[in-house]
Design a protein around this motif. Structure first.
Motif, PDB file in Angstrom:
ATOM      1  N   GLU A   1      -4.382   3.025   1.253  1.00 36.24           N
ATOM      2  CA  GLU A   1      -5.596   3.428   1.964  1.00 36.24           C
ATOM      3  C   GLU A   1      -5.502   3.181   3.460  1.00 36.24           C
ATOM      4  OE1 GLU A   1      -8.741   1.306   0.048  1.00 36.24           O
ATOM      5  OE2 GLU A   1      -8.614   2.473  -1.814  1.00 36.24           O
ATOM      6  N   GLY A   2      -4.359   2.672   3.911  1.00 33.59           N
ATOM      7  CA  GLY A   2      -4.159   2.426   5.334  1.00 33.59           C
ATOM      8  C   GLY A   2      -5.000   1.288   5.880  1.00 33.59           C
ATOM      9  N   LYS A   3      -5.292   0.292   5.052  1.00 32.84           N
ATOM     10  CA  LYS A   3      -6.144  -0.819   5.476  1.00 32.84           C
ATOM     11  C   LYS A   3      -5.322  -2.066   5.755  1.00 32.84           C
ATOM     12  CE  LYS A   3     -10.290   0.866   3.150  1.00 32.84           C
ATOM     13  NZ  LYS A   3     -11.332   0.603   2.130  1.00 32.84           N
ATOM     14  N   SER A   4      -5.890  -2.935   6.585  1.00 28.07           N
ATOM     15  CA  SER A   4      -5.147  -4.125   6.997  1.00 28.07           C
ATOM     16  C   SER A   4      -6.024  -5.370   6.968  1.00 28.07           C
ATOM     17  CB  SER A   4      -4.578  -3.937   8.408  1.00 28.07           C
ATOM     18  OG  SER A   4      -5.637  -3.835   9.355  1.00 28.07           O
ATOM     19  N   ILE A   5      -5.347  -6.519   6.961  1.00 28.15           N
ATOM     20  CA  ILE A   5      -5.971  -7.835   6.980  1.00 28.15           C
ATOM     21  C   ILE A   5      -5.511  -8.557   8.240  1.00 28.15           C
ATOM     22  CG2 ILE A   5      -6.152 -10.073   5.793  1.00 28.15           C
ATOM     23  CD1 ILE A   5      -5.383  -8.555   3.195  1.00 28.15           C
ATOM     24  N   LEU A   6      -6.398  -9.296   8.864  1.00 28.21           N
ATOM     25  CA  LEU A   6      -6.034 -10.120  10.018  1.00 28.21           C
ATOM     26  C   LEU A   6      -6.469 -11.544   9.732  1.00 28.21           C
ATOM     27  CD1 LEU A   6      -4.801  -9.713  12.887  1.00 28.21           C
ATOM     28  CD2 LEU A   6      -7.150  -9.736  13.754  1.00 28.21           C
ATOM     29  N   ALA A   7      -5.509 -12.484   9.791  1.00 24.68           N
ATOM     30  CA  ALA A   7      -5.820 -13.902   9.580  1.00 24.68           C
ATOM     31  C   ALA A   7      -6.220 -14.516  10.913  1.00 24.68           C
ATOM     32  CB  ALA A   7      -4.609 -14.634   9.009  1.00 24.68           C
TER      33      ALA A   7
ATOM     34  N   LEU B   1     -11.282 -10.057  -1.723  1.00 18.28           N
ATOM     35  CA  LEU B   1     -10.717  -8.813  -1.213  1.00 18.28           C
ATOM     36  C   LEU B   1     -11.265  -7.610  -1.995  1.00 18.28           C
ATOM     37  CD1 LEU B   1      -7.008  -9.840  -0.557  1.00 18.28           C
ATOM     38  CD2 LEU B   1      -8.792  -9.418   1.151  1.00 18.28           C
ATOM     39  N   GLU B   2     -11.348  -7.746  -3.298  1.00 18.91           N
ATOM     40  CA  GLU B   2     -11.897  -6.662  -4.105  1.00 18.91           C
ATOM     41  C   GLU B   2     -13.333  -6.348  -3.721  1.00 18.91           C
ATOM     42  OE1 GLU B   2     -11.262  -8.123  -8.021  1.00 18.91           O
ATOM     43  OE2 GLU B   2      -9.203  -7.333  -8.176  1.00 18.91           O
TER      44      GLU B   2
ATOM     45  N   ARG C   1      -0.891  -8.461  -5.714  1.00 16.77           N
ATOM     46  CA  ARG C   1       0.102  -7.395  -5.523  1.00 16.77           C
ATOM     47  C   ARG C   1      -0.547  -6.021  -5.695  1.00 16.77           C
ATOM     48  NH1 ARG C   1       3.564  -9.311  -8.636  1.00 16.77           N
ATOM     49  NH2 ARG C   1       5.021 -10.212  -7.142  1.00 16.77           N
ATOM     50  N   ASP C   2      -1.409  -5.901  -6.697  1.00 12.43           N
ATOM     51  CA  ASP C   2      -2.118  -4.632  -6.914  1.00 12.43           C
ATOM     52  C   ASP C   2      -3.042  -4.307  -5.740  1.00 12.43           C
ATOM     53  OD1 ASP C   2      -0.851  -4.374  -9.347  1.00 12.43           O
ATOM     54  OD2 ASP C   2      -2.553  -5.097 -10.534  1.00 12.43           O
ATOM     55  N   ILE C   3      -3.703  -5.334  -5.215  1.00 12.53           N
ATOM     56  CA  ILE C   3      -4.592  -5.126  -4.070  1.00 12.53           C
ATOM     57  C   ILE C   3      -3.796  -4.703  -2.844  1.00 12.53           C
ATOM     58  CG2 ILE C   3      -6.126  -6.316  -2.439  1.00 12.53           C
ATOM     59  CD1 ILE C   3      -7.101  -7.979  -4.866  1.00 12.53           C
ATOM     60  N   GLY C   4      -2.633  -5.333  -2.650  1.00 13.33           N
ATOM     61  CA  GLY C   4      -1.780  -4.955  -1.534  1.00 13.33           C
ATOM     62  C   GLY C   4      -1.346  -3.500  -1.617  1.00 13.33           C
ATOM     63  N   THR C   5      -0.977  -3.063  -2.812  1.00 14.03           N
ATOM     64  CA  THR C   5      -0.579  -1.667  -3.009  1.00 14.03           C
ATOM     65  C   THR C   5      -1.731  -0.728  -2.672  1.00 14.03           C
ATOM     66  OG1 THR C   5       0.997  -2.284  -4.748  1.00 14.03           O
ATOM     67  CG2 THR C   5       0.252   0.005  -4.700  1.00 14.03           C
ATOM     68  N   ARG C   6      -2.918  -1.087  -3.136  1.00  8.77           N
ATOM     69  CA  ARG C   6      -4.094  -0.251  -2.864  1.00  8.77           C
ATOM     70  C   ARG C   6      -4.409  -0.198  -1.375  1.00  8.77           C
ATOM     71  NH1 ARG C   6     -10.331  -1.684  -4.704  1.00  8.77           N
ATOM     72  NH2 ARG C   6     -11.329  -0.188  -3.281  1.00  8.77           N
ATOM     73  N   MET C   7      -4.384  -1.365  -0.713  1.00  8.97           N
ATOM     74  CA  MET C   7      -4.724  -1.397   0.709  1.00  8.97           C
ATOM     75  C   MET C   7      -3.734  -0.588   1.539  1.00  8.97           C
ATOM     76  SD  MET C   7      -6.192  -5.256   1.457  1.00  8.97           S
ATOM     77  CE  MET C   7      -6.826  -4.747   3.073  1.00  8.97           C
ATOM     78  N   LYS C   8      -2.468  -0.705   1.227  1.00  6.77           N
ATOM     79  CA  LYS C   8      -1.470   0.056   1.977  1.00  6.77           C
ATOM     80  C   LYS C   8      -1.661   1.553   1.769  1.00  6.77           C
ATOM     81  CE  LYS C   8       2.155  -3.453   2.307  1.00  6.77           C
ATOM     82  NZ  LYS C   8       3.519  -3.865   1.882  1.00  6.77           N
TER      83      LYS C   8
END
Length: 330
Positions: free
Chosen positions: A203-209, A325-326, A194-201
């Motif tokens: 920073e405008g970053k995304s994940i693609l599966a 992710l980190e 959840r903390d990583i998701g908050t940080r990525m959002k």
């Protein structure tokens, strides 16, 4: 062969829609009954002792304290390592009753265990059990009653809870200090994501599966997978949803030619770590994919799909994902 297997697995393993069945155990007159998520009531003269299960179902039940006599489905890889789908199962401690082809069981070996119950996952839009094709299931029920556990179309914690309750009905102490510790570890790992998701959002970053075979590149639809849906909806990981899912194939992913492997931007690739899909180094042999920023920088994290539905299993999976992710965001 790789393409055929990969096509079958998401369709059978990653369905959605609403859960069905009450999953309520009963003890009546010295007997044992349990209504599964197909709405079928399984009755036995006494509580089942010899349990055979699809590998991920068996691993989940074992994590909750149920002893597993036999398994079917992917158990050991060619290099001798345990398949991720099989979780903490020890191949030396179970009898593998997998048959020659996908969805088949070695009926003679199954019968030799004198099983009391066979358990497998149940996906909402499919009438049968996971890793059992229809004609095989008809033969299996002549040997042992089958029980289906819903593990799609519901939140990941609820899916885990279904295995916990089945384990309770099978006599396991699912409120033990060990299970409570696993549950706490699960929530702690979820907090990390959840903390990583908050940080990525922020920073405008995304994940693609993603995943791939020799024939195609595919982008996974998070909502069609109980774990990815949980990561997105509950934990806030920014996993992109593809625009054109393959509806004829169930809507689990968008199929693309390798020439279009750069169709979606991503800061990190969440790659399908199942043996039927290509590992990152093989995927990078395609020049289009290799040229994408995430691939060129080596920003990959493993997606451990179709894993055992237990607190222990997903605590480990989410912590490993958080670590990766980190590292990719450092």
């Amino acid at each position: 062969m790789r393409a055929a297997v990969l096509a079958a697995v998401p369709l059978l393993a990653l369905g959605t829609l609403s859960a069905c069945g009450s999953s309520q155990p009963e003890q009546t007159g010295g007997g044992w009954t349990y209504t599964d998520d197909r709405g079928i009531t399984v009755s036995r003269p006494e509580r089942p002792q010899q349990v055979v299960a699809q590998v991920s179902a068996g691993a989940a039940l074992q994590d909750f304290g149920v002893e597993i006599a036999g398994t079917f489905g992917p158990l050991v890889r060619d290099d001798g390592s345990v398949e991720p789908e099989a979780g903490g199962l020890d191949p030396r401690q179970v009898v593998d009753v997998t048959g020659a082809g996908y969805g088949e069981v070695n009926l003679e070996r199954l019968a030799s265990l004198h099983p009391d119950l066979l358990v497998s996952g149940k996906y909402a839009e499919y009438p049968g059990l996971w890793h059992l094709v229809e004609d095989q299931e008809q033969k299996v029920v002549e040997i042992v009653p089958t029980l289906g556990v819903q593990q799609s179309g519901i939140a990941l914690p609820e899916a885990i809870g279904k295995y916990r309750e089945l384990a309770r009905a099978l006599g396991a102490d699912v409120d033990s200090p060990a299970v409570e510790a696993d549950e706490q570890a699960f929530h702690a790992a979820a907090g990390r994501l959840r903390d990583i998701g908050t940080r990525m959002k922020a920073e405008g970053k995304s994940i693609l599966a993603v995943g791939g075979t020799e024939q195609e590149f595919f982008v996974v639809v998070p909502a069609r997978n109980p774990d990815l849906a949980y990561y997105v909806e509950e934990l806030g990981l920014p996993i992109t949803t593809p625009r054109n899912p393959d509806q004829a194939g169930g809507g689990y992913f968008e199929r693309l030619s390798w020439e279009k492997a750069g169709a979606y931007p991503a800061d990190v690739y969440l790659w399908d770590a199942r043996s039927a899909s290509m590992p990152p180094q093989q995927m990078k042999q395609n020049p289009v994919f290799a040229a994408t920023p995430a691939a060129a920088a080596g920003r990959f994290a493993a997606w451990e799909a179709v894993a055992p539905m237990s607190f222990s299993s997903y605590a480990g999976i989410m912590n490993r994902l958080a670590d990766q992710l980190e590292a990719n965001l450092a």
